[in-house]
Design an enzyme around this catalytic site. Structure first.
Site, PDB file in Angstrom:
ATOM      1  N   VAL A 278      71.958  87.966   4.110  1.00 29.74           N
ATOM      2  CA  VAL A 278      72.339  89.284   4.408  1.00 29.74           C
ATOM      3  C   VAL A 278      71.430  90.519   4.022  1.00 29.74           C
ATOM      4  O   VAL A 278      71.398  91.337   4.600  1.00 29.74           O
ATOM      5  CB  VAL A 278      73.698  89.319   3.865  1.00 29.74           C
ATOM      6  CG1 VAL A 278      74.172  90.568   3.861  1.00 29.74           C
ATOM      7  CG2 VAL A 278      74.574  88.339   4.300  1.00 29.74           C
TER       8      VAL A 278
ATOM      9  N   GLU B  15      83.374  96.014   2.993  1.00 26.65           N
ATOM     10  CA  GLU B  15      83.850  95.789   4.257  1.00 26.65           C
ATOM     11  C   GLU B  15      83.314  94.497   4.970  1.00 26.65           C
ATOM     12  O   GLU B  15      83.962  93.866   5.570  1.00 26.65           O
ATOM     13  CB  GLU B  15      83.326  97.088   5.301  1.00 26.65           C
ATOM     14  CG  GLU B  15      83.830  96.853   6.607  1.00 26.65           C
ATOM     15  CD  GLU B  15      85.402  97.098   6.786  1.00 26.65           C
ATOM     16  OE1 GLU B  15      85.734  98.209   6.382  1.00 26.65           O
ATOM     17  OE2 GLU B  15      85.899  96.263   7.225  1.00 26.65           O
TER      18      GLU B  15
ATOM     19  N   VAL C 173      85.130  90.341   4.461  1.00 28.57           N
ATOM     20  CA  VAL C 173      86.089  89.746   5.051  1.00 28.57           C
ATOM     21  C   VAL C 173      85.617  90.122   6.778  1.00 28.57           C
ATOM     22  O   VAL C 173      85.446  91.296   7.278  1.00 28.57           O
ATOM     23  CB  VAL C 173      87.541  90.262   4.900  1.00 28.57           C
ATOM     24  CG1 VAL C 173      88.437  89.599   5.915  1.00 28.57           C
ATOM     25  CG2 VAL C 173      87.693  90.173   3.611  1.00 28.57           C
TER      26      VAL C 173
ATOM     27  N   GLY D  11      72.413  80.792  10.041  1.00 29.23           N
ATOM     28  CA  GLY D  11      72.757  81.686   8.934  1.00 29.23           C
ATOM     29  C   GLY D  11      74.230  82.105   8.755  1.00 29.23           C
ATOM     30  O   GLY D  11      74.583  82.999   8.085  1.00 29.23           O
TER      31      GLY D  11
ATOM     32  N   LYS E  40      88.797  85.044   1.646  1.00 31.33           N
ATOM     33  CA  LYS E  40      89.086  86.339   2.381  1.00 31.33           C
ATOM     34  C   LYS E  40      90.545  86.547   2.272  1.00 31.33           C
ATOM     35  O   LYS E  40      90.995  88.051   2.485  1.00 31.33           O
ATOM     36  CB  LYS E  40      88.630  85.891   3.654  1.00 31.33           C
ATOM     37  CG  LYS E  40      86.754  85.686   3.479  1.00 31.33           C
ATOM     38  CD  LYS E  40      86.164  85.410   4.854  1.00 31.33           C
ATOM     39  CE  LYS E  40      84.608  85.323   4.828  1.00 31.33           C
ATOM     40  NZ  LYS E  40      84.070  84.447   5.836  1.00 31.33           N
TER      41      LYS E  40
ATOM     42  N   GLY F 222      76.717  85.931  10.267  1.00 33.17           N
ATOM     43  CA  GLY F 222      75.435  86.108  10.835  1.00 33.17           C
ATOM     44  C   GLY F 222      74.663  87.409   9.907  1.00 33.17           C
ATOM     45  O   GLY F 222      75.500  88.386   9.401  1.00 33.17           O
TER      46      GLY F 222
HETATM   47  N1  HSE Z   1      79.920  81.281   5.584  1.00 29.46           N
HETATM   48  C1  HSE Z   1      80.747  82.442   6.163  1.00 29.46           C
HETATM   49  C2  HSE Z   1      81.376  82.274   7.285  1.00 29.46           C
HETATM   50  C3  HSE Z   1      79.941  83.720   6.132  1.00 29.46           C
HETATM   51  O1  HSE Z   1      80.826  81.033   8.011  1.00 29.46           O
HETATM   52  O2  HSE Z   1      82.265  83.000   7.905  1.00 29.46           O
HETATM   53  C4  HSE Z   1      80.437  84.937   6.311  1.00 29.46           C
HETATM   54  O3  HSE Z   1      81.446  85.305   5.235  1.00 29.46           O
END
Ligand code: HSE
Length: 419
Positions: A11, A123, A126, A181, A199, A297
Site C-alpha cells: 500500500v 476510507e 474497508v 499483493g 472490517k 491491491g
Molecule cells: N487482505 C485484504 C483482502 C487486503 O484481501 O481483502 C485488503 O484489506
C-alpha cells in the site's frame, strides 16, 4: 502541505506511486501542493528513485512541525498504534488503511483526533478502493441502517473464484493472491475470516456510533468449505461467499457475524468475483444501496488513502465529523438466535428418505439427484436447528457432512425487501 508515509509495502509504495502519477489532479483537488517529505521503513531501498526520502527513525517525522499529515500503511498494531497515537497527540492528522488498528483502537484514536481537532481518516480500511466509509458516515446519515452485508475480503473471494471457476488448488490460488499483493502478511487472517471481522466491526461502529470489539463478533472462515458443496450450491442456484453481516433488531441490538453463506444468484453479491468486494447497505429511507469495486491491491487501496490525504489538505483547520464512542458491546446480540435456512449435505450408509428429512424439516427443499443427500432446511435459529439436525442423525443413522447458512436480507412483513 508536507506529509510522511509510514511503511513502504504494497500500500505504501502504491501511495507514493499514485502521488507521483497524478500530481496535477491531486494538487488541484487539494487546493495546495502536497509533497511527500519522508517515507519511514526499516528496510533499505537504495535503488528507489525516492531513496532520499527514506528514514528509519519515526521521531524525525514526529518532531518535524512541517509534517501536517501522517499516512500509516504499516499494518498491524505494533508499532502502528503508537505511531498513530503520537502523531495525533502531536497535532498531526492521520490517514490509515490499517483495519486492525481501526477495528481495535478506533474509538480511542477518534477521541484523540476530536480532542486535538485533527482528522483521523480510514476510507481504505474497508473495501480497498470502494467508497464506503464516507457513504455510511455522510451520504446515508439520515437513515436508520437496518442491515449491512458484504464481501469484505478480496483474498478469500479471489481464492473461491479461482478454485470454483478455474480449477486452481487452494494453495495455488492463495499463492497467486499473495503475489498480487492481496493477502495479509499472515494470510490466515484472510482465510479464517479475521480480516472480514475487523472490517464488519468498523462498519458496525460507524453505522451505530458505538465501538464494536472485533473479538465479540462470531467469525468463521472458508477453510471448512468443500468444493463439492460449491458445486451442489451452484446447481441449486446459489454461490458460496464469505460474508460479513450486520442486522439491526427492533430492540436496537445488533446481530453481527462473519461466515461463509450460500447466496441466491438473484442477489448481486452472488456475482461478485475475484478480488472484488461488494457491500449492501440497507437504510430505512434509501432502501438498498450496493457498493462494488476492487477490495484489495496496491493502487485501488492507494486510491482511497490518497483521497483521504486530499481531504486532510482541504480540512487543515476543520475536522471531518467522523466519530464513535467507546462501548462494552452489550448491544451485540447472541448470533445463534439469528434465523437462517441452512444448506446441509449428509453422508449415509443406509438410504435416507425425503420423508425422513421432512419429518424434521417440514419445509426443506431436498435435492435427491446429487451424489450426496442435500437439502436446504427451514429457517431456524441455531439452537433449534442443532436440536433438529441431531434428531435427524439419531433417527436415521446419517451424519452431517456440511452445514452452510443461506444468506437472507431483513424481512419486512414476510417479504424480502430485495424483491
Ligand atoms: N487482505 C485484504 C483482502 C487486503 O484481501 O481483502 C485488503 O484489506
Amino acid at each position: 502541505m508536507k506529509i510522511a508515509v509510514l511503511g513502504y509495502g504494497v500500500v505504501g509504495s502504491g501511495v507514493v506511486e499514485l502521488m507521483h502519477k497524478n500530481p496535477h489532479t491531486i494538487n488541484q483537488k487539494a487546493g495546495t501542493d502536497i509533497e511527500i517529505k519522508y517515507i519511514l521503513d526499516i528496510k533499505d531501498f537504495d535503488d528507489s528513485p525516492y531513496k532520499n526520502l527514506f528514514v528509519k527513525d519515526f521521531n524525525i517525522i514526529l518532531n518535524d512541525p512541517e509534517i501536517e499529515v501522517v499516512v500509516e500503511v504499516i499494518g498491524g498494531l505494533n508499532p502502528a498504534y503508537r505511531f498513530v497515537k503520537e502523531s495525533l497527540l502531536a497535532g498531526k492528522s492521520v490517514v490509515t488503511s490499517n483495519k486492525e488498528l481501526v477495528a481495535v483502537y478506533g474509538d480511542k484514536l477518534l477521541q484523540i483526533a476530536k480532542d486535538k481537532n485533527k482528522n483521523f481518516l480510514f476510507e481504505a480500511s474497508v473495501g480497498g478502493g470502494i467508497p464506503i466509509i464516507r457513504p455510511i458516515n455522510q451520504c446515508l446519515a439520515a437513515n436508520e441502517i437496518e442491515s449491512i452485508s458484504g464481501i469484505l475480503n478480496g483474498t478469500t473471494n479471489y481464492i473461491l473464484t479461482k478454485m470454483i471457476k478455474d480449477g486452481y488448488t487452494f494453495e495455488d490460488a492463495l499463492k497467486n493472491a499473495q503475489q498480487l499483493g492481496y493477502a495479509e502478511a499472515n494470510p490466515a487472517a484472510d482465510i479464517e475470516g479475521i480480516d472480514s471481522c475487523r472490517k464488519i466491526s468498523i462498519l458496525a461502529s460507524l453505522a451505530y456510533g458505538e465501538h464494536v470489539d472485533p473479538q465479540k463478533v462470531h467469525t468463521e472462515g472458508i477453510t471448512g468449505i468443500k468444493l463439492e458443496d460449491t458445486r451442489y450450491a451452484d446447481k441449486a442456484g446459489y454461490a458460496v461467499k464469505l460474508l460479513g453481516i450486520i442486522s439491526k433488531n427492533d430492540d436496537n441490538t445488533l446481530y453481527i457475524m462473519v461466515a461463509p453463506f450460500l447466496v441466491d444468484k438473484t442477489i448481486p453479491l452472488a456475482g461478485v468475483e475475484d478480488v472484488y468486494n461488494a457491500i449492501l447497505v440497507q437504510g430505512d429511507a434509501v432502501g438498498i444501496s450496493l457498493f462494488y469495486g476492487r477490495g484489495a491491491g496496491k493502487l485501488p487501496t492507494a486510491s482511497a488513502v490518497v483521497a483521504d490525504v486530499i481531504d486532510c489538505a482541504k480540512h487543515v483547520n476543520a475536522r471531518k465529523y467522523l466519530y464513535w464512542k467507546s462501548s462494552d458491546g452489550s448491544f451485540i446480540a447472541d448470533y445463534k438466535k439469528m434465523p437462517f435456512k441452512r444448506y446441509v449435505s449428509l453422508i449415509s450408509d443406509s438410504d435416507i428418505s425425503v420423508s425422513d428429512i421432512k419429518s424434521v424439516f417440514p419445509n426443506a427443499d431436498i435435492y435427491t439427484d446429487f451424489d450426496k443427500m442435500v437439502f436446504i432446511s427451514d429457517e431456524l435459529n441455531e439452537y433449534d436447528f442443532d436440536e433438529r439436525i441431531n434428531a435427524l442423525e439419531k433417527n436415521t443413522g446419517a451424519s452431517v457432512c456440511s452445514v452452510i447458512r443461506v444468506f437472507n436480507l431483513n424481512q419486512e412483513n414476510g417479504e424480502k425487501k430485495w424483491d
